[in-house]
Design an enzyme around this catalytic site. Structure first.
Site, short mmCIF file in Angstrom:
data_model
loop_
_atom_site.label_atom_id
_atom_site.label_comp_id
_atom_site.label_asym_id
_atom_site.label_seq_id
_atom_site.Cartn_x
_atom_site.Cartn_y
_atom_site.Cartn_z
N ASP A 36 -4.50 -5.01 5.75
CA ASP A 36 -4.86 -5.83 4.60
C ASP A 36 -3.74 -6.82 4.30
O ASP A 36 -2.57 -6.45 4.23
CB ASP A 36 -5.11 -4.93 3.38
CG ASP A 36 -5.70 -5.70 2.20
OD1 ASP A 36 -6.22 -6.82 2.42
OD2 ASP A 36 -5.65 -5.18 1.08
N SER B 52 0.86 -1.18 0.00
CA SER B 52 0.00 0.00 0.00
C SER B 52 0.89 1.23 0.00
O SER B 52 1.67 1.42 -0.93
CB SER B 52 -0.95 -0.04 1.21
OG SER B 52 -1.84 1.05 1.18
N HIS C 251 -2.59 -1.09 -3.34
CA HIS C 251 -3.74 -0.19 -3.16
C HIS C 251 -3.54 1.04 -4.04
O HIS C 251 -2.60 1.80 -3.84
CB HIS C 251 -3.86 0.24 -1.69
CG HIS C 251 -4.16 -0.89 -0.76
ND1 HIS C 251 -4.00 -0.79 0.60
CD2 HIS C 251 -4.61 -2.15 -0.99
CE1 HIS C 251 -4.36 -1.93 1.18
NE2 HIS C 251 -4.72 -2.78 0.22
#
Length: 355
Positions: free
Chosen positions: A316, A193, A220
């Site tokens: 995540d 991310s 992401h």
């Protein structure tokens, strides 16, 4: 820079420098940032050299950066900023429609936190509101994060990079061995991310060109930015890197980047894996989400999977990595100390452990 709650229990401000050659844009950004709790503007600059001097002097947590600057352009300045101050977050605020097709990928690969399109309404108040909303959305997790790193005595502000970070390696401080995987691995999933594009470039550039497994990458990323990022990563990787598309077969020795706005699912069989794109609900506030992909990978590859979790905010990938490891798969995790944001690696280490 450690953000959020300090060791003394006080919430830290996100000290910010604005870099834009337009005086009007600087005023709009200042007004928008002043409306976001937890942000304080501590400086501004209209061109690259002045920006570096301001950043060197005030050591901010965040820089908002326009790409179209006189003298050194924004991408060149971004690279300098990340080289000299690797812990500073850089939020690019520019007119996306005026960028060359490959520029978005270059910006993300150089380490930008995100790219925000400058509003173009004739209504000044509307522009300020739009900037405030977009910036708040990109910084929400940073502004609410608890402290992630304990400040060191010789580095109380957290500006120095811990030993053996990717920046040290890039400067020649240490060699980076080519990445290879054991014979028990038939599929690799890389998740990241915040700070991911720069980490991906470092990792993928050291992949072995004869790696005979398919690789899925879940970064992401908002819609529209994944294709240029894949193109940029492919320039520095011995393996081809492509944006994933619905129904595309997965080939060994090829890396596929999940497109922004879509979850990436792996279907089919180990001998003939396919990719499926899904517009389902957000997970962990994200689409694509790493855990969504991991659940599908687990059904096809099971214990033959290697999960690699890199830098990022949130958790995540932690649950999916734990399930993979419980079933005999492998998990690699970037060291939290070398991560731009250490939440994802730390959460994965706490939940799944690592090989």
């Amino acid at each position: 820079m450690t953000l959020g709650v300090s060791a003394t229990g006080h919430r830290r401000e996100l000290r910010t420098v604005i870099v834009d050659d337009s005086a009007l844009a600087r005023l709009l950004l200042r007004d928008a940032l002043s409306l976001i709790p937890g942000i304080r503007v501590v400086g501004n600059a209209s061109e690259g050299q002045a920006a570096m001097e301001v950043v060197d002097a005030v050591l901010p947590d965040l820089v908002t950066l326009d790409i179209d600057l006189p003298g050194i352009d924004g991408i060149g300045l971004l690279k300098q900023l990340k080289h000299r101050h690797p812990r500073v977050r850089v939020l690019v605020c520019t007119r996306v429609s005026e960028l060359p097709p490959t520029a978005c990928g270059q910006v993300l690969a150089a380490g930008a936190l995100a790219i925000i399109d400058k509003p173009s309404s004739r209504n000044r108040d509307a522009n300020v509101r739009r900037l405030r909303e977009e910036i708040s959305k990109r910084l929400a997790k940073l502004l609410t994060a608890t402290a992630e790193v304990t400040p060191q005595k010789d580095d109380p502000a957290g500006y120095l990079v811990e030993k053996m970070t990717t920046t040290d390696a890039a400067r020649g401080g240490a060699s980076v061995a080519p990445v290879a995987f054991g014979k028990s691995v038939d599929f690799v999933l890389i998740g990241c991310s915040t700070g991911g594009p720069a980490a991906l470039r470092q990792l993928l550039s050291n992949m072995r060109g004869d790696l005979n497994v398919p690789i899925a990458i879940v970064q992401h990323i908002p819609p529209g930015f994944s294709k240029p990022l894949a193109q940029r990563l492919s320039e520095n990787c011995p393996l081809p890197v492509s944006e994933a598309s619905d129904g595309m077969p997965m080939q060994a020795g090829h890396a596929y980047l999940a497109p922004g706005g879509h979850h990436l699912l792996v279907t089919g069989t180990m001998m003939a894996p396919l990719m499926q794109l899904d517009n389902g609900e957000l997970e962990h506030g994200c689409r694509p989400a790493i855990d969504v992909t991991l659940r599908s990978v687990m059904r096809v590859y099971g214990s033959k999977t290697l999960v690699v979790i890199l830098t990022g905010m949130g958790r995540d990938g932690a649950a999916g990595a734990s399930d993979i490891r419980k079933r005999g798969g492998k998990v690699f995790v970037q060291s939290p100390e070398s991560s731009t944001v250490s939440s994802m690696p730390r959460q994965t280490l706490e939940t799944a452990g690592a090989d």
